[in-house]
Write a protein that holds these residues in place. Structure first.
Motif, PDB file in Angstrom:
ATOM      1  N   THR A  69       0.855  -1.197   0.000  1.00 37.45           N
ATOM      2  CA  THR A  69       0.000   0.000   0.000  1.00 37.45           C
ATOM      3  C   THR A  69       0.891   1.248   0.000  1.00 37.45           C
ATOM      4  O   THR A  69       2.121   1.125  -0.038  1.00 37.45           O
ATOM      5  CB  THR A  69      -0.899   0.052   1.254  1.00 37.45           C
ATOM      6  OG1 THR A  69      -0.054   0.230   2.402  1.00 37.45           O
ATOM      7  CG2 THR A  69      -1.738  -1.206   1.428  1.00 37.45           C
ATOM      8  N   SER A  75      -3.531   1.498   4.565  1.00 43.05           N
ATOM      9  CA  SER A  75      -3.767   0.155   5.106  1.00 43.05           C
ATOM     10  C   SER A  75      -4.927   0.173   6.101  1.00 43.05           C
ATOM     11  O   SER A  75      -5.796  -0.707   6.086  1.00 43.05           O
ATOM     12  CB  SER A  75      -2.496  -0.376   5.795  1.00 43.05           C
ATOM     13  OG  SER A  75      -1.447  -0.458   4.864  1.00 43.05           O
ATOM     14  N   ASP A  76      -4.945   1.188   6.966  1.00 41.32           N
ATOM     15  CA  ASP A  76      -6.029   1.297   7.962  1.00 41.32           C
ATOM     16  C   ASP A  76      -7.379   1.525   7.285  1.00 41.32           C
ATOM     17  O   ASP A  76      -8.378   0.882   7.617  1.00 41.32           O
ATOM     18  CB  ASP A  76      -5.746   2.454   8.934  1.00 41.32           C
ATOM     19  CG  ASP A  76      -4.624   2.141   9.918  1.00 41.32           C
ATOM     20  OD1 ASP A  76      -4.287   0.949  10.066  1.00 41.32           O
ATOM     21  OD2 ASP A  76      -4.092   3.083  10.534  1.00 41.32           O
ATOM     22  N   TRP A  78      -8.284   0.759   4.326  1.00 39.35           N
ATOM     23  CA  TRP A  78      -8.673  -0.450   3.584  1.00 39.35           C
ATOM     24  C   TRP A  78      -9.273  -1.493   4.530  1.00 39.35           C
ATOM     25  O   TRP A  78     -10.368  -2.018   4.295  1.00 39.35           O
ATOM     26  CB  TRP A  78      -7.433  -0.995   2.873  1.00 39.35           C
ATOM     27  CG  TRP A  78      -7.692  -2.084   1.887  1.00 39.35           C
ATOM     28  CD1 TRP A  78      -8.905  -2.629   1.547  1.00 39.35           C
ATOM     29  CD2 TRP A  78      -6.707  -2.745   1.105  1.00 39.35           C
ATOM     30  NE1 TRP A  78      -8.731  -3.593   0.591  1.00 39.35           N
ATOM     31  CE2 TRP A  78      -7.391  -3.690   0.305  1.00 39.35           C
ATOM     32  CE3 TRP A  78      -5.316  -2.653   1.008  1.00 39.35           C
ATOM     33  CZ2 TRP A  78      -6.717  -4.533  -0.580  1.00 39.35           C
ATOM     34  CZ3 TRP A  78      -4.651  -3.485   0.119  1.00 39.35           C
ATOM     35  CH2 TRP A  78      -5.346  -4.411  -0.663  1.00 39.35           C
ATOM     36  N   HIS A 174      -8.365  -6.568  13.373  1.00 39.58           N
ATOM     37  CA  HIS A 174      -7.315  -5.791  12.684  1.00 39.58           C
ATOM     38  C   HIS A 174      -6.506  -5.029  13.722  1.00 39.58           C
ATOM     39  O   HIS A 174      -7.051  -4.551  14.713  1.00 39.58           O
ATOM     40  CB  HIS A 174      -7.966  -4.782  11.720  1.00 39.58           C
ATOM     41  CG  HIS A 174      -7.030  -3.688  11.272  1.00 39.58           C
ATOM     42  ND1 HIS A 174      -7.130  -2.379  11.715  1.00 39.58           N
ATOM     43  CD2 HIS A 174      -5.961  -3.715  10.439  1.00 39.58           C
ATOM     44  CE1 HIS A 174      -6.165  -1.652  11.156  1.00 39.58           C
ATOM     45  NE2 HIS A 174      -5.447  -2.438  10.382  1.00 39.58           N
ATOM     46  N   ASP A 176      -3.569  -1.858  13.977  1.00 34.76           N
ATOM     47  CA  ASP A 176      -2.700  -0.846  13.388  1.00 34.76           C
ATOM     48  C   ASP A 176      -1.361  -1.001  14.113  1.00 34.76           C
ATOM     49  O   ASP A 176      -1.210  -0.592  15.269  1.00 34.76           O
ATOM     50  CB  ASP A 176      -3.322   0.535  13.624  1.00 34.76           C
ATOM     51  CG  ASP A 176      -2.402   1.667  13.189  1.00 34.76           C
ATOM     52  OD1 ASP A 176      -1.196   1.431  13.020  1.00 34.76           O
ATOM     53  OD2 ASP A 176      -2.890   2.798  13.034  1.00 34.76           O
ATOM     54  N   SER A 197      -1.675  -3.451   9.843  1.00 35.58           N
ATOM     55  CA  SER A 197      -1.173  -2.335   9.021  1.00 35.58           C
ATOM     56  C   SER A 197       0.249  -1.970   9.426  1.00 35.58           C
ATOM     57  O   SER A 197       0.568  -1.950  10.623  1.00 35.58           O
ATOM     58  CB  SER A 197      -2.019  -1.078   9.250  1.00 35.58           C
ATOM     59  OG  SER A 197      -3.362  -1.299   8.960  1.00 35.58           O
ATOM     60  N   SER A 199       3.838   0.661   8.089  1.00 34.96           N
ATOM     61  CA  SER A 199       4.291   1.782   7.271  1.00 34.96           C
ATOM     62  C   SER A 199       5.816   1.858   7.310  1.00 34.96           C
ATOM     63  O   SER A 199       6.414   1.903   8.380  1.00 34.96           O
ATOM     64  CB  SER A 199       3.691   3.069   7.831  1.00 34.96           C
ATOM     65  OG  SER A 199       4.157   4.166   7.106  1.00 34.96           O
ATOM     66  N   PHE A 211       2.349  -1.705   4.041  1.00 34.39           N
ATOM     67  CA  PHE A 211       1.669  -2.936   3.643  1.00 34.39           C
ATOM     68  C   PHE A 211       0.517  -3.234   4.574  1.00 34.39           C
ATOM     69  O   PHE A 211       0.445  -2.707   5.696  1.00 34.39           O
ATOM     70  CB  PHE A 211       2.644  -4.127   3.550  1.00 34.39           C
ATOM     71  CG  PHE A 211       3.257  -4.571   4.853  1.00 34.39           C
ATOM     72  CD1 PHE A 211       2.626  -5.498   5.680  1.00 34.39           C
ATOM     73  CD2 PHE A 211       4.486  -4.067   5.266  1.00 34.39           C
ATOM     74  CE1 PHE A 211       3.207  -5.918   6.873  1.00 34.39           C
ATOM     75  CE2 PHE A 211       5.076  -4.480   6.458  1.00 34.39           C
ATOM     76  CZ  PHE A 211       4.430  -5.412   7.263  1.00 34.39           C
ATOM     77  N   LEU A 212      -0.381  -4.044   4.062  1.00 33.02           N
ATOM     78  CA  LEU A 212      -1.456  -4.595   4.888  1.00 33.02           C
ATOM     79  C   LEU A 212      -1.297  -6.107   4.855  1.00 33.02           C
ATOM     80  O   LEU A 212      -1.269  -6.702   3.768  1.00 33.02           O
ATOM     81  CB  LEU A 212      -2.830  -4.181   4.333  1.00 33.02           C
ATOM     82  CG  LEU A 212      -4.039  -4.690   5.128  1.00 33.02           C
ATOM     83  CD1 LEU A 212      -4.092  -4.075   6.531  1.00 33.02           C
ATOM     84  CD2 LEU A 212      -5.348  -4.364   4.394  1.00 33.02           C
ATOM     85  N   TYR A 223      -9.299  -2.392  -2.882  1.00 34.27           N
ATOM     86  CA  TYR A 223      -9.195  -1.009  -2.413  1.00 34.27           C
ATOM     87  C   TYR A 223      -9.205  -0.050  -3.600  1.00 34.27           C
ATOM     88  O   TYR A 223      -9.830   0.999  -3.554  1.00 34.27           O
ATOM     89  CB  TYR A 223      -7.897  -0.830  -1.615  1.00 34.27           C
ATOM     90  CG  TYR A 223      -7.770   0.536  -1.005  1.00 34.27           C
ATOM     91  CD1 TYR A 223      -8.563   0.898   0.073  1.00 34.27           C
ATOM     92  CD2 TYR A 223      -6.872   1.468  -1.516  1.00 34.27           C
ATOM     93  CE1 TYR A 223      -8.471   2.159   0.631  1.00 34.27           C
ATOM     94  CE2 TYR A 223      -6.766   2.736  -0.956  1.00 34.27           C
ATOM     95  CZ  TYR A 223      -7.570   3.073   0.116  1.00 34.27           C
ATOM     96  OH  TYR A 223      -7.476   4.323   0.675  1.00 34.27           O
ATOM     97  N   ARG A 234      -5.480  -4.265  -5.122  1.00 34.84           N
ATOM     98  CA  ARG A 234      -5.044  -2.871  -5.010  1.00 34.84           C
ATOM     99  C   ARG A 234      -4.309  -2.552  -6.300  1.00 34.84           C
ATOM    100  O   ARG A 234      -3.112  -2.806  -6.439  1.00 34.84           O
ATOM    101  CB  ARG A 234      -4.130  -2.738  -3.790  1.00 34.84           C
ATOM    102  CG  ARG A 234      -3.940  -1.322  -3.278  1.00 34.84           C
ATOM    103  CD  ARG A 234      -2.675  -0.717  -3.822  1.00 34.84           C
ATOM    104  NE  ARG A 234      -2.340   0.522  -3.165  1.00 34.84           N
ATOM    105  CZ  ARG A 234      -1.318   1.289  -3.540  1.00 34.84           C
ATOM    106  NH1 ARG A 234      -0.550   0.932  -4.545  1.00 34.84           N
ATOM    107  NH2 ARG A 234      -1.062   2.407  -2.899  1.00 34.84           N
TER     108      ARG A 234
END
Ligand code: PLP
Length: 379
Positions: A69, A75-76, A78, A174, A176, A197, A199, A211-212, A223, A234
């Motif tokens: 991503t 990512s969040d 999505w 999920h 973060d 998620s 970064s 990335f997710l 997404y 994506r």
């Protein structure tokens, strides 16, 4: 030139030299589009596959469970939006009141569309427990999203227990993990999350890429629609250089994690000791289980804003609240969520040390805080 001390590593980190070098060929000579069939595109295609495998190995995932991503925010968005929309019979989301705005504003967006969202309140130490979740979760819950480590406090959440509770109600979980990936060990199988998620710029990788993780078997809506990149989930030509830089940075941080953690913990102790020796009145926010190097410190009688700007004049970068809120003098939503006394909240700064920081840096930071408080605040 005045020397700068960068102590805002929770906002972003310095790009790793090795990651930077690894990115260059993909920006210059190997510029082929990974989706094309000719041999010039084989290099980028293979590099993408290798990066995916390397990143997956760092969190004990399978390569096909990693979807690239543009970073934590995407990512969040999505994870939250696609989960909410995925099952008309289970429309509810549960999150916490001290998530990053990438999560909170994604939740606000689905609420505006009529999907219910509940916000759990963390304890005064900044922790959400499985009991908190059990009180709110119902059979209608589709997704529970709780961050792995809070970006202002550093407090690490009991993700394994939270995911277990979510699953016992048939909900997806999920997390973060933007602040945690590359800094503390993460094994997605062990903690049992469905989505995670991350970064790159938070672990010495480049900005604008992340990335997710999506566990095999979880059906996620696409997404971005378009080409068939990221298996059609994506679309969009891949940011190959960024993805390579992210993979190299993550591998390095994971292989040196113990060493980095010890270094950060020792700097943290040094900083706290120095502040105490100067008889500076302060308190530390968050729990005892916190990301190494992240310190949310409250200094009564002085505004965090003043501290930040005075430190800035002395060449020291810290933050009040989260980075995106640095211009905002309001008490951050995180400090409000943990019900920190207003006087303390207004005098709170976040010092987030990184692997490049030294003992000399923390000595300068402690001295600088002491000098500022001598002129503007209470000791
Ligand atoms: N989530 C958390 C916890 C963060 O700290 C951040 C960045 O500050 C984000 C999400 C957003 O990540 P990015 O900057 O990659 O969009």
């Amino acid at each position: 030139m005045k020397q700068m001390i960068y102590a805002d590593n929770a906002a972003t980190t310095k790009l790793d030299d090795e990651a930077f070098e690894a990115m260059l060929p993909w920006l210059r000579e190997n510029y082929g589009n990974a989706s094309q069939p000719y041999s010039f595109s084989r290099g980028p295609k293979k590099a993408l596959a290798d990066a995916r495998a390397s990143i997956a190995a760092c969190i004990n995932a399978d390569p096909e469970e990693i979807l690239f991503t543009s970073g934590g925010t995407e990512s969040d968005n999505w994870a939250i939006k696609s989960s909410a929309f995925s099952d008309p019979d289970h429309r509810a989301t549960i999150t916490s009141a001290f998530e990053h705005h990438a999560v909170l504003r994604s939740c606000a967006a689905i609420e505006r569309m009529g999907y219910p969202v509940a916000y759990l309140r963390p304890s005064t130490e900044g922790v959400i427990t499985a009991n908190n979740l059990a009180e709110s979760i119902t059979q209608q819950t589709r997704l529970v999203s709780i961050m792995l480590a809070n970006n202002e406090l550093g407090s690490i959440q009991p993700i394994k227990a939270l995911a277990k509770t979510a699953h016992s109600y048939g909900a997806l979980f999920h997390t973060d993990a933007v602040q945690a990936v590359g800094h503390i060990e993460i094994n997605v199988r062990e903690i049992g999350v469905d989505m995670l998620s991350a970064s790159a710029h938070k672990f010495n990788g480049p900005k604008g890429v992340g990335f997710l993780f999506v566990r095999k078997g979880v059906e996620l809506a696409s997404y971005a629609d378009g080409g068939s990149q990221e298996r059609g989930y994506r679309a969009g030509t891949e940011n190959i250089a960024g993805i390579i830089g992210m993979a190299v940075a993550l591998k390095l941080n994971c292989s040196e994690m113990k060493k980095n953690q010890e270094h950060l913990l020792s700097l943290e102790r040094e900083l706290l000791d120095r502040l105490k020796h100067k008889n500076i009145a302060f308190s530390r926010n968050g729990s005892s289980n916190t990301l190494p190097g992240v310190l949310s410190l409250s200094f009564p009688g002085v505004s965090g804003e003043t501290l930040l700007h005075r430190l800035d004049l002395m060449g020291i970068c810290v933050s009040t609240g989260s980075a995106c809120d640095s211009k905002n003098t309001e008490i951050s939503h995180v400090l409000k969520a943990i019900k920190l006394d207003e006087k303390l909240a207004l005098g709170t700064i976040r010092i987030s040390l990184g692997r490049e920081n030294t003992e000399a840096d923390v000595a300068v930071i402690a001295d600088a805080i002491g000098r500022i408080l001598d002129t503007v605040g209470e000791k």
